[in-house]
Design a protein around this motif. Structure first.
Motif, PDB file in Angstrom:
ATOM      1  N   THR A  17      41.923  47.514  21.467  1.00  0.00           N
ATOM      2  CA  THR A  17      41.689  47.408  20.027  1.00  0.00           C
ATOM      3  C   THR A  17      41.011  46.087  19.678  1.00  0.00           C
ATOM      4  O   THR A  17      40.046  46.059  18.906  1.00  0.00           O
ATOM      5  N   ASP A  18      41.487  44.994  20.247  1.00  0.00           N
ATOM      6  CA  ASP A  18      40.889  43.680  19.977  1.00  0.00           C
ATOM      7  C   ASP A  18      39.441  43.625  20.438  1.00  0.00           C
ATOM      8  O   ASP A  18      38.577  43.088  19.743  1.00  0.00           O
ATOM      9  N   VAL A  19      39.160  44.171  21.611  1.00  0.00           N
ATOM     10  CA  VAL A  19      37.786  44.174  22.114  1.00  0.00           C
ATOM     11  C   VAL A  19      36.905  45.037  21.216  1.00  0.00           C
ATOM     12  O   VAL A  19      35.753  44.682  20.934  1.00  0.00           O
ATOM     13  N   CYS A  20      37.414  46.151  20.745  1.00  0.00           N
ATOM     14  CA  CYS A  20      36.635  47.011  19.838  1.00  0.00           C
ATOM     15  C   CYS A  20      36.288  46.296  18.539  1.00  0.00           C
ATOM     16  O   CYS A  20      35.253  46.564  17.943  1.00  0.00           O
ATOM     17  N   ARG A  21      37.129  45.391  18.104  1.00  0.00           N
ATOM     18  CA  ARG A  21      36.885  44.630  16.871  1.00  0.00           C
ATOM     19  C   ARG A  21      35.940  43.454  17.082  1.00  0.00           C
ATOM     20  O   ARG A  21      35.383  42.937  16.116  1.00  0.00           O
ATOM     21  N   ALA A  22      35.792  43.002  18.317  1.00  0.00           N
ATOM     22  CA  ALA A  22      34.992  41.810  18.604  1.00  0.00           C
ATOM     23  C   ALA A  22      33.530  42.024  18.244  1.00  0.00           C
ATOM     24  O   ALA A  22      32.982  43.108  18.428  1.00  0.00           O
ATOM     25  N   THR A  23      32.919  40.977  17.734  1.00  0.00           N
ATOM     26  CA  THR A  23      31.494  41.044  17.398  1.00  0.00           C
ATOM     27  C   THR A  23      30.656  40.216  18.364  1.00  0.00           C
ATOM     28  O   THR A  23      29.442  40.228  18.286  1.00  0.00           O
ATOM     29  N   GLU A  24      31.286  39.488  19.239  1.00  0.00           N
ATOM     30  CA  GLU A  24      30.601  38.648  20.223  1.00  0.00           C
ATOM     31  C   GLU A  24      30.935  39.133  21.633  1.00  0.00           C
ATOM     32  O   GLU A  24      31.684  40.090  21.810  1.00  0.00           O
ATOM     33  N   ASP A  25      30.410  38.458  22.644  1.00  0.00           N
ATOM     34  CA  ASP A  25      30.744  38.773  24.027  1.00  0.00           C
ATOM     35  C   ASP A  25      32.238  38.568  24.252  1.00  0.00           C
ATOM     36  O   ASP A  25      32.871  37.761  23.567  1.00  0.00           O
ATOM     37  N   VAL A  26      32.780  39.286  25.243  1.00  0.00           N
ATOM     38  CA  VAL A  26      34.212  39.226  25.517  1.00  0.00           C
ATOM     39  C   VAL A  26      34.432  38.975  27.003  1.00  0.00           C
ATOM     40  O   VAL A  26      33.752  39.564  27.840  1.00  0.00           O
ATOM     41  N   LEU A  27      35.382  38.109  27.317  1.00  0.00           N
ATOM     42  CA  LEU A  27      35.810  37.878  28.694  1.00  0.00           C
ATOM     43  C   LEU A  27      37.290  38.215  28.761  1.00  0.00           C
ATOM     44  O   LEU A  27      38.095  37.688  27.988  1.00  0.00           O
ATOM     45  N   VAL A  28      37.656  39.112  29.664  1.00  0.00           N
ATOM     46  CA  VAL A  28      39.049  39.505  29.824  1.00  0.00           C
ATOM     47  C   VAL A  28      39.533  38.973  31.166  1.00  0.00           C
ATOM     48  O   VAL A  28      38.938  39.252  32.200  1.00  0.00           O
ATOM     49  N   ALA A  85      45.470  50.498  13.245  1.00  0.00           N
ATOM     50  CA  ALA A  85      44.836  49.205  13.465  1.00  0.00           C
ATOM     51  C   ALA A  85      43.915  48.929  12.290  1.00  0.00           C
ATOM     52  O   ALA A  85      43.145  49.772  11.870  1.00  0.00           O
ATOM     53  N   LEU A  86      44.025  47.741  11.721  1.00  0.00           N
ATOM     54  CA  LEU A  86      43.194  47.346  10.598  1.00  0.00           C
ATOM     55  C   LEU A  86      42.323  46.181  11.014  1.00  0.00           C
ATOM     56  O   LEU A  86      42.757  45.321  11.772  1.00  0.00           O
ATOM     57  N   PRO A  87      41.093  46.109  10.489  1.00  0.00           N
ATOM     58  CA  PRO A  87      40.245  44.958  10.843  1.00  0.00           C
ATOM     59  C   PRO A  87      40.836  43.658  10.342  1.00  0.00           C
ATOM     60  O   PRO A  87      41.522  43.626   9.315  1.00  0.00           O
ATOM     61  N   VAL A  88      40.559  42.593  11.075  1.00  0.00           N
ATOM     62  CA  VAL A  88      41.034  41.273  10.688  1.00  0.00           C
ATOM     63  C   VAL A  88      40.220  40.805   9.480  1.00  0.00           C
ATOM     64  O   VAL A  88      38.994  40.863   9.490  1.00  0.00           O
ATOM     65  N   ALA A  89      40.914  40.358   8.436  1.00  0.00           N
ATOM     66  CA  ALA A  89      40.207  39.854   7.246  1.00  0.00           C
ATOM     67  C   ALA A  89      39.506  38.560   7.607  1.00  0.00           C
ATOM     68  O   ALA A  89      40.051  37.711   8.311  1.00  0.00           O
ATOM     69  N   GLY A  90      38.304  38.396   7.156  1.00  0.00           N
ATOM     70  CA  GLY A  90      37.616  37.175   7.532  1.00  0.00           C
ATOM     71  C   GLY A  90      36.593  36.832   6.626  1.00  0.00           C
ATOM     72  O   GLY A  90      35.854  36.349   6.095  1.00  0.00           O
TER      73      GLY A  90
END
Length: 90
Positions: A17-28, A85-90
């Motif tokens: 879920t967190d990766v799906c919300r990410a707008t930048e590159d992701v490293l796990v 799951a709700l998007p993080v407010a920003g």
């Protein structure tokens, strides 16, 4: 014959879920045996061709082969949840 299903663990659902919300590159980075390969298979299956056109995956060759080519499941399932799951407010 029913397809073999792998149920994601709660922490795996959070990561996906967190990766799906990410707008930048992701490293796990996670410890051995934590289910990284199934998480990556899930994300690639969900987004390849829609959100992104390619994925770079770094893992030992044998692990990649086993996790992507010779996996022991055909379906990845999310456990039943009582909340959305709700998007993080920003």
């Amino acid at each position: 014959m029913e397809p073999t299903t792998k149920q994601l663990r709660p922490y795996q659902v959070r990561l996906v879920t967190d990766v799906c919300r990410a707008t930048e590159d992701v490293l796990v980075e996670q410890p051995t045996g934590s289910g990284k390969t199934v998480q990556i298979v899930t994300l690639v299956a969900m987004h390849l061709g829609q959100r992104f056109g390619h994925a770079v995956i770094s893992a030992p060759q044998e692990q990649i082969e086993q996790g992507f080519v010779k996996r022991d499941y055909q379906v990845v399932a999310f456990p039943a949840c009582l909340v959305s799951a709700l998007p993080v407010a920003g």
